[in-house]
Design an enzyme around this catalytic site. Sequence first.
Site, PDB file in Angstrom:
ATOM      1  N   HIS A  67      19.478 -54.797  30.213  1.00  0.00           N
ATOM      2  CA  HIS A  67      20.658 -54.088  30.709  1.00  0.00           C
ATOM      3  C   HIS A  67      20.419 -53.536  32.112  1.00  0.00           C
ATOM      4  O   HIS A  67      21.309 -53.591  32.983  1.00  0.00           O
ATOM      5  CB  HIS A  67      21.002 -52.960  29.738  1.00  0.00           C
ATOM      6  N   GLU A  70      20.804 -56.349  34.487  1.00  0.00           N
ATOM      7  CA  GLU A  70      22.223 -56.695  34.675  1.00  0.00           C
ATOM      8  C   GLU A  70      22.839 -55.856  35.790  1.00  0.00           C
ATOM      9  O   GLU A  70      23.594 -56.354  36.631  1.00  0.00           O
ATOM     10  CB  GLU A  70      22.978 -56.486  33.367  1.00  0.00           C
ATOM     11  N   GLU A 147      25.149 -43.392  32.019  1.00  0.00           N
ATOM     12  CA  GLU A 147      25.832 -44.239  31.038  1.00  0.00           C
ATOM     13  C   GLU A 147      25.342 -43.920  29.620  1.00  0.00           C
ATOM     14  O   GLU A 147      26.130 -43.853  28.674  1.00  0.00           O
ATOM     15  CB  GLU A 147      25.572 -45.706  31.374  1.00  0.00           C
TER      16      GLU A 147
END
Length: 443
Positions: A67, A70, A147
């Site tokens: 992640h 990404e 996040e």
Amino acid sequence: MSSSSPARAVTRTLSDDPLGGTVRRTVLPSGLRVLTEAIPAMRSVSFGIWVAVGSRDETGPQAGAAHFLEHLLFKGTRKRSALEISSEIEAVGGETNAFTTKEYTCYYARVLDEDLPLAIDVMCDAVADSVLAAADVETERGVILEEIAMHDDEPGDEVHDLFARAIYGDHPLGRLISGTEETVTPMTRRQIQGFYRSRYTAPQIVIAAAGNLDHAAVVKLVRQALRGTPLDTDPATPAPHRATAPAVRVQPATTLVEPKETEQAHVLLGCPAIDRTDDRRFALGVLNNVLGGGMSSRLFQEIREQRGLAYSVYSYASQYADSGVFAVYAGCAPGKVDEVLDLTRAELARVAAEGITEAELARGKGMSKGSFVLGLEDTGSRMSRLAKGELLYGNLMPVDELLARVDAVTLADVNDLAAELLARPMSLAVVGPFESGAFTVGR
């Protein structure tokens, strides 16, 4: 890196689908695969780069690396800055995005057909040749930690992660895709770079595009865009799709409660199910529709429509290469959780013992077929179908065959699966204003 003349690519036509367009597949000498679906009636194209790497491929200390990567791949390459990557696509009205799952990562763009060459060049550059600058690593670390914190503030999302931990425990499938503050904070650029170069290899990558396009032109543009990058490698064969054996070892049925002062309680009740290559997945799709797949489903009617106990209630099935889960979610007032769970357990037991009816079978099959076909109305879903067929199954099932497989599901197929699946011990995950020992394991 290869400096010789281009080796021969191998191309074949996979289908000429009456419900879509012509699907072609080319395997480049590097092992990278390119699949396209030509749909001349469209004026747009969706282009995606799919990597067979997800959070389950991380070690414990790497948790969150896929992640993290990404995020970083849009931050700049040797040719483009982060602003140039986004502005070049936005200048032609296109859009880009990416997402990480437990088994793969996808980077995609959607543009007008005439702007496909630009999208291919930008997206291939970003995925193949990111510099992972140290300053960008620190910037995105902060973004990801925010996040994670935001996710912790969303109990409706958190309960799904809690349920995954109840089923899979410490197995990578039970971990957060984003990683945790404890794993993301100390992660170094060198660790991320190592993950990038060891995992993002040509045989692990599928490029898919759907819309108004020419397959040969797409392949040529991809080869040009990747020339001179770390994905321009010596000949290799495509990586096989993820193995289905041995099956993932799951945890004994357990109850996990995350005490949190929320206005609504979030509950997930479920059990291990079948993997994505199991032929019974079509019967499971029908069973899921009947139980909690829509407003006419048994659970929705019983819990929301007739009793008004929950605003949201649904069931779902998730499948991986070597495992799967079936679960029921409900969001309700904390004081109604016991009643909602009792009704849910009773309905699951009823279906396990008595099965579903012929009318429910027909409705469940109709929902499966309709949702699939209606989901193919845009280039993005068609592009995803190409990539997932190649990455997850090693083949692309034609639309007509898939519909026929659903049609072939019998009442006995569904009821036999229900008797086996719904009689299993159920794990429970709860997020809400409760003590950790407030619920017991089992039915």
